[in-house]
Design a protein around this motif. Structure first.
Motif, mmCIF file in Angstrom:
data_model
loop_
_atom_site.group_PDB
_atom_site.id
_atom_site.type_symbol
_atom_site.label_atom_id
_atom_site.label_comp_id
_atom_site.label_asym_id
_atom_site.label_seq_id
_atom_site.Cartn_x
_atom_site.Cartn_y
_atom_site.Cartn_z
ATOM 1 N N VAL A 168 0.842 -1.201 0.000
ATOM 2 C CA VAL A 168 0.000 0.000 0.000
ATOM 3 C C VAL A 168 0.876 1.249 0.000
ATOM 4 C CG1 VAL A 168 -1.722 1.324 1.300
ATOM 5 C CG2 VAL A 168 -1.965 -1.167 1.083
ATOM 6 N N ASN A 169 1.906 1.273 0.847
ATOM 7 C CA ASN A 169 2.802 2.431 0.889
ATOM 8 C C ASN A 169 3.429 2.698 -0.475
ATOM 9 O OD1 ASN A 169 2.296 2.685 3.624
ATOM 10 N ND2 ASN A 169 4.264 1.839 4.264
ATOM 11 N N GLU A 170 3.915 1.648 -1.107
ATOM 12 C CA GLU A 170 4.557 1.786 -2.408
ATOM 13 C C GLU A 170 3.562 2.297 -3.459
ATOM 14 O OE1 GLU A 170 6.709 -1.283 -5.462
ATOM 15 O OE2 GLU A 170 7.138 -1.535 -3.310
ATOM 16 N N LEU A 171 2.346 1.768 -3.435
ATOM 17 C CA LEU A 171 1.347 2.164 -4.425
ATOM 18 C C LEU A 171 0.830 3.584 -4.185
ATOM 19 C CD1 LEU A 171 -0.413 -1.289 -4.682
ATOM 20 C CD2 LEU A 171 0.864 -0.129 -6.516
ATOM 21 N N ILE A 172 0.730 4.002 -2.929
ATOM 22 C CA ILE A 172 0.369 5.401 -2.652
ATOM 23 C C ILE A 172 1.428 6.314 -3.256
ATOM 24 C CG2 ILE A 172 0.166 7.178 -0.864
ATOM 25 C CD1 ILE A 172 -1.061 5.011 0.967
ATOM 26 N N THR A 173 2.681 5.986 -3.014
ATOM 27 C CA THR A 173 3.783 6.802 -3.521
ATOM 28 C C THR A 173 3.772 6.853 -5.051
ATOM 29 O OG1 THR A 173 5.105 6.235 -1.582
ATOM 30 C CG2 THR A 173 6.297 7.087 -3.489
ATOM 31 N N GLU A 174 3.588 5.709 -5.687
ATOM 32 C CA GLU A 174 3.570 5.652 -7.157
ATOM 33 C C GLU A 174 2.396 6.415 -7.757
ATOM 34 O OE1 GLU A 174 3.570 1.616 -8.573
ATOM 35 O OE2 GLU A 174 5.501 1.183 -7.635
ATOM 36 N N ASN A 175 1.255 6.420 -7.065
ATOM 37 C CA ASN A 175 0.034 6.988 -7.622
ATOM 38 C C ASN A 175 -0.291 8.385 -7.097
ATOM 39 O OD1 ASN A 175 -1.082 4.753 -9.359
ATOM 40 N ND2 ASN A 175 -0.726 3.668 -7.441
ATOM 41 N N TRP A 176 0.573 8.949 -6.289
ATOM 42 C CA TRP A 176 0.325 10.274 -5.721
ATOM 43 C C TRP A 176 0.383 11.335 -6.810
ATOM 44 C CZ3 TRP A 176 -1.940 12.049 -1.669
ATOM 45 C CH2 TRP A 176 -1.761 13.388 -1.283
ATOM 46 N N ASN A 177 -0.670 12.141 -6.924
ATOM 47 C CA ASN A 177 -0.711 13.180 -7.959
ATOM 48 C C ASN A 177 -0.582 14.586 -7.375
ATOM 49 O OD1 ASN A 177 -3.183 13.935 -6.884
ATOM 50 N ND2 ASN A 177 -4.391 13.103 -8.567
#
Length: 106
Positions: free
Chosen positions: A30-39
């Protein structure tokens, strides 16, 4: 050796809630995906991507177990860290993948 019956008591519902466990691989995913998808304002993280990435991180995780054991119920953990987390799933007449939307708590 006999156990003293006064030292062991049945577990309470609150104790069960307090012992809730979410595997590290899910939190890392989840942490990694939040970082990747943060706009800059929010991050949309698809449930299927969390499952896939968590399984890559820990091959012992089985997707059905993730749901049966409530491992995907991590919203409160992130809300305690300053996020507003909303879960979105399609209604009967809609067709899209389930996702979590993360925004900064103001």
């Amino acid at each position: 050796m006999t156990k003293d019956m006064t030292t062991v008591t049945p577990i309470t519902p609150q104790e069960v809630k307090d012992k809730r466990f979410i595997p590290i691989a899910i939190i890392e995913a989840v942490n990694e995906l939040i970082t990747e998808n943060w706009n800059g304002n929010c991050a949309r993280v698809y449930q299927k991507d969390i499952v896939k990435l968590a399984q890559e991180k820990d091959s012992k995780l089985v997707s059905s177990k993730m749901f049966d054991m409530n491992y995907m119920d991590f919203e409160k953990d992130y809300e305690q860290q300053g996020w507003v987390v909303k879960y979105h799933e399609p209604d009967r007449d809609e067709s899209f993948g389930e996702y979590f939307n993360f925004t900064e708590k103001k």
